[in-house]
Enzyme design. Structure first.
Site: not given
Ligand SMILES: Cc1ncc(COP(=O)(O)O)c(C=O)c1O
Length: 386
Positions: A177, A205, A236
């Site tokens: 990310s 992502h 996202k």
């Molecule tokens: C790689 C990754 N996994 C999980 C999440 C968590 O997702 P959410 O924002 O839907 O809680 C994020 C969010 O920033 C992320 O970047």
């Protein structure tokens, strides 16, 4: 609690104090802050679906019909028709037998990892995995083993000397990310098979963006059948909120029975479920939508590279620009802000020391003029700060 102000002063001194900026418009390419317009290059609303009329209309319609909230957790009385419909749609989109929806992606990671693993097991993680995976791994009390980013030799070493554990689960982000590169999934699944470990990929992502059909990195590498657990988010590219896991029916039934972050939290609001269904309609219905978006991403990256910026091996729509120094990173971010462009600096502890960076992400609604405007500012930054 004097330590609070002392620690905050320390953060300020090191250029690490974080402040929230309030946006008073929707999350379009152009946003309003304190009455001024800014071009936003930092949203994960990659495909612009958070504001897509079809998605918004679906959310409004569902809210009018079913109300704002689900009123209870899924296992009490919170499971509404739209939750089931969304899970069916996700399973169909992902070409898997079943899907389970959580209230956030964070909950999806925490719930699935903590219900599958305990102190008899080991969880093997890439060093740059998202915090939600790390938190889940810590919470379940399994032995946590970390390999340097994408280092397959180290992963193999860990697998070789961890045969004593009941279960071994390798968890990786599909797209990292903060770096925008992709996990080497073909190698990971081969190693997992060789050493009889399980695999889980977080497609937060990549869902909606990567792969021929937008299913993510596992699809891109054609290894979907070899990954045991695929997790993704609705928050996202799909534009609203929520997380999901897809896989065999037994996996999904197990999570419905065991995942505490599924059982002990209120179900997603109906409007959010319907928004996600409408977003899936768009992602599945019009491939050119994603293609045009990725063309814009390629244009921006090529031109940033021409300006000699280090994009840290980004392979996707997440474009880090390495600055290194934390204070300089924040100065550049401030310079951009004063010029009406929103690109936050990303610092430790979110990223490793000395890899402080700008993190640029495009939205489908950015125009070529928007991108050229950013490139002109980056040309100025190159001269002024380096
Ligand atoms: C790689 C990754 N996994 C999980 C999440 C968590 O997702 P959410 O924002 O839907 O809680 C994020 C969010 O920033 C992320 O970047």
């Amino acid at each position: 609690m004097e330590f609070l102000s002392e620690e905050l002063a320390e953060l300020e001194k090191n250029g690490l104090y974080r402040r929230l900026r309030m946006i008073t418009s929707s999350q379009e390419a152009q946003v309003s802050i304190a009455g001024k317009k800014y071009l936003s290059f930092c949203s994960n609303n990659y495909l612009g679906l958070a504001n897509h009329p079809q998605v918004v209309e679906a959310a409004v319609r569902a809210t009018q019909e079913y109300g704002c909230g689900a009123g209870a957790s899924r296992l009490i009385s919170g499971t509404m028709q739209l939750h089931t419909e969304l899970e069916d749609r996700l399973a169909q989109f992902e070409e898997k037998s079943s899907a389970i929806v959580f209230t956030t992606g964070y909950c999806a990671n925490v719930g699935s990892i903590t219900s599958l693993m305990n102190e008899e097991d080991t969880i093997i993680l890439d060093k740059l995995n998202h915090a939600s995976i790390v938190d889940a791994a810590r919470l379940c009390r399994a032995k946590l083993q970390v390999y340097p980013h994408k280092d397959m030799n180290r992963l193999e070493e860990i697998l070789k000397r961890s045969k004593q554990f009941r279960r071994r689960l390798i968890v990786t982000d599909g797209v990292f990310s903060m770096d925008g590169d992709m996990a080497p999934l073909p190698e990971i699944v081969d190693l997992a098979r060789k050493y009889e470990a399980y695999t889980m990929v977080d497609e937060a992502h990549s869902t909606g963006v990567i792969g021929e059909k937008g299913r993510g990195v596992a699809e891109f590498y054609n290894v979907e059948d070899k990954v045991d657990i695929i997790m993704g988010t609705l928050s996202k590219a799909l534009g609203s909120l929520g997380g999901f896991v897809v896989g065999d029916t037994s996996l999904v039934e197990f999570l419905k029975n065991k995942a505490r972050s599924f059982i002990y939290t209120t179900a997603l609001p109906p409007g959010v479920c319907m928004a996600a269904i409408a977003a899936l309609d768009i992602v599945q219905g019009d491939v050119s939508y994603r293609k045009q978006y990725l063309d814009k991403v390629a244009y921006l990256k090529q031109n940033l590279e021409k300006l000699d910026f280090d994009l840290m091996g980004s392979e996707t729509q997440i474009i880090p620009v390495l600055i290194k120094d934390a204070v300089k990173t924040m100065e550049i971010s401030k310079f951009l802000y004063e010029k009406g462009v929103l690109i936050p600096g990303i610092r430790i502890p979110t990223v490793p020391k000395d890899t402080n960076r700008l993190r640029i992400s495009l939205m489908a609604s950015h125009t070529k003029d928007d991108i050229d405007h950013l490139l002109n500012l980056m040309t100025e930054i190159r001269k002024k700060f380096f």
